[in-house]
Enzyme design. Structure first.
Site, mmCIF file in Angstrom:
data_model
loop_
_atom_site.group_PDB
_atom_site.id
_atom_site.type_symbol
_atom_site.label_atom_id
_atom_site.label_comp_id
_atom_site.label_asym_id
_atom_site.label_seq_id
_atom_site.Cartn_x
_atom_site.Cartn_y
_atom_site.Cartn_z
ATOM 1 N N ALA A 49 36.035 40.570 47.586
ATOM 2 C CA ALA A 49 35.750 41.522 46.490
ATOM 3 C C ALA A 49 35.005 42.689 47.239
ATOM 4 O O ALA A 49 34.673 43.931 46.388
ATOM 5 C CB ALA A 49 34.668 40.850 45.484
ATOM 6 N N LYS A 89 34.657 47.425 43.502
ATOM 7 C CA LYS A 89 33.553 48.051 44.476
ATOM 8 C C LYS A 89 34.209 48.797 45.586
ATOM 9 O O LYS A 89 33.659 50.081 45.674
ATOM 10 C CB LYS A 89 32.915 46.953 45.032
ATOM 11 C CG LYS A 89 31.783 45.994 44.380
ATOM 12 C CD LYS A 89 32.209 44.846 43.403
ATOM 13 C CE LYS A 89 31.407 44.120 42.897
ATOM 14 N NZ LYS A 89 32.124 42.967 42.192
HETATM 15 C C1 LMR Z 1 27.632 40.796 41.163
HETATM 16 O O1 LMR Z 1 27.696 39.742 41.793
HETATM 17 O O2 LMR Z 1 26.566 41.519 40.931
HETATM 18 C C2 LMR Z 1 28.872 41.410 40.573
HETATM 19 O O3 LMR Z 1 29.852 40.769 41.177
HETATM 20 C C3 LMR Z 1 28.937 41.697 39.294
HETATM 21 C C4 LMR Z 1 29.216 40.407 38.605
HETATM 22 O O4 LMR Z 1 30.048 40.015 37.743
HETATM 23 O O5 LMR Z 1 28.514 39.365 38.718
#
Ligand code: LMR
Length: 410
Positions: free
Chosen positions: A229, A262
């Site tokens: 991600a 991201k």
């Molecule tokens: C996070 O971990 O802050 C991001 O991936 C947003 C989410 O959806 O949790």
């Protein structure tokens, strides 16, 4: 007069009215709850290090230059909003195959992919595919992990086996413990691996450790399920994929859930893709047909806008070059913030060895609450904080507040 018929109708009416009485109130998602808490805090100098969103030196999350330009192009050139079909934007998926697996992967007939609503959609689709293909397969999940991993994948009905990955207090990867757990996996079980920029720990495997995982996966017939991600926010697009590619090459089957939310800063547009490597072309086609059926039963067709923007950027050399430059800037800023925080106290030195948006502070839940109440500094209850959420103005105040709460004998 009450007849049997009207009594039955009354009863049915009451049953219907009771439908939601079967529900219990649920606690909200702990990470997303931070968004609301920060919004309600009137202190002007509050610091939001909760949800993983990149902020620039001034504390803003601007739309990337290349994204703005691509949106203009899309706006001017798009001639229809007709459905694209369940696979989404086919060219986008091709571009993502090369980004994930390396240049040339888009022509590999063993790899198939589908556009998904964000990385979450990709994870869920992958889990549904696994359960459909083999209801006995289990997914090994290192702890701690992103708080939504277990609910999101588990609710597809796949068995999960949790194992140690990171020691928050010791601030190190528990590699031996993880390998020992994976040795207990059965052939055909899956291993959920964070491709890069581990969420929440920031602690990735080093090159030797990735190689050891690749060897184990090959020897025991395990299947990697990689969540990627944050590609490009650790050290760079290619560097961040190197470990995952080693493991994928060692296995004849693999799944990769990929997100562009991201690395293109298009969070709310939910841009993701799921890629599956199968043993041969014919199996890959069967996998693809199953993915299409499963996706149809969940979201039918993915949203178009963000993926179209990513596709336009990567297919337009000037925009692609500008995006690469901005991604490199974001990556360098995160690295410099890590170095600054680490410089405040030797007990924080580990932060400079880690990657991506997150690290975990070894301070415990009470200190996290204290930071929130006394200092207006917000982070996850686990001590996970979003490094990329700090601005040039507040990093020092943050570091001093944290140092004051670190255990002496760390
Ligand atoms: C996070 O971990 O802050 C991001 O991936 C947003 C989410 O959806 O949790």
């Amino acid at each position: 007069m009450i007849t049997e018929g009207t009594a039955m109708a009354d009863m049915e009416q009451r049953e219907r009215a009771r439908l939601f009485e079967g529900l219990n109130p649920q606690p909200g998602d702990s990470l997303l709850a931070i968004i609301g808490m920060v919004r309600r805090d009137p202190r002007p100098d509050k610091i939001d290090l909760g949800v993983g969103v990149y902020r620039d030196a001034a504390g803003n999350t601007p739309i990337l230059r290349a994204v703005k330009k691509a949106e203009r192009i899309l706006n001017e050139t798009q001639e229809t909003k007709a459905y694209l079909g369940g696979e989404g934007d086919v060219r986008f998926v091709e571009l993502m195959k090369d980004m994930v697996f390396g240049a040339g992967a888009s022509s590999d007939p063993r790899i198939v992919g589908l556009q998904t609503p964000g990385g979450c959609g990709a994870l869920r689709l992958g889990a549904e595919l696994i359960r459909t293909a083999n209801p006995n397969a289990r997914i090994f999940v290192g702890q701690p992990t992103w708080p939504n991993h277990v609910p999101l994948i588990g609710s597809a009905g796949v068995g999960l086996v949790e194992h140690p990955y990171y020691d928050c207090e010791g601030r190190r990867v528990l590699f031996d413990e993880m390998m020992a757990a994976l040795e207990t996996a059965r052939a055909g079980d899956l291993v959920l691996l964070h491709g890069c920029c581990h969420n929440p720990a920031g602690a990735d495997l080093n090159a030797d450790q990735w190689q050891a995982v690749a060897d184990l996966v090959a020897r025991r017939g395990l299947i990697p399920f990689i969540d990627m991600a944050y590609q490009g926010l650790g050290h760079g697009l290619e560097e961040d994929a190197a470990g995952a590619r080693l493991v994928i090459a060692a296995a004849d089957q693999a799944l990769v859930a990929h997100s562009n939310d991201k690395n293109f800063g298009v969070y709310r547009d939910r841009v993701g893709s799921l890629h599956v490597k199968a043993a041969d072309e014919s199996q890959a086609q069967t996998v693809y047909s199953n993915l299409m059926v499963i996706a149809r039963t969940i979201w039918s067709m993915p949203p178009d806008h963000g993926a179209a923007v990513v596709r336009i950027i990567l297919d337009t050399p000037e925009l692609a070059a500008d995006w690469h430059a901005e991604l490199a800037e974001m990556c360098a800023r995160i690295r410099s913030l890590r170095a600054r925080i680490a410089g405040f106290d030797p007990r924080l030195a580990y932060i400079n060895e880690q990657n991506g948006m997150f690290s975990i502070l070894p301070i415990g839940g009470a200190a996290v609450a204290d930071l929130r109440e006394k200092e207006g500094i917000y982070m996850a209850n686990s001590g996970r904080f979003n490094v990329a959420g700090l601005s040039d103005d507040n990093v020092e105040r943050f570091a001093r507040a944290v140092v004051a709460r670190l255990p002496e004998n760390l």
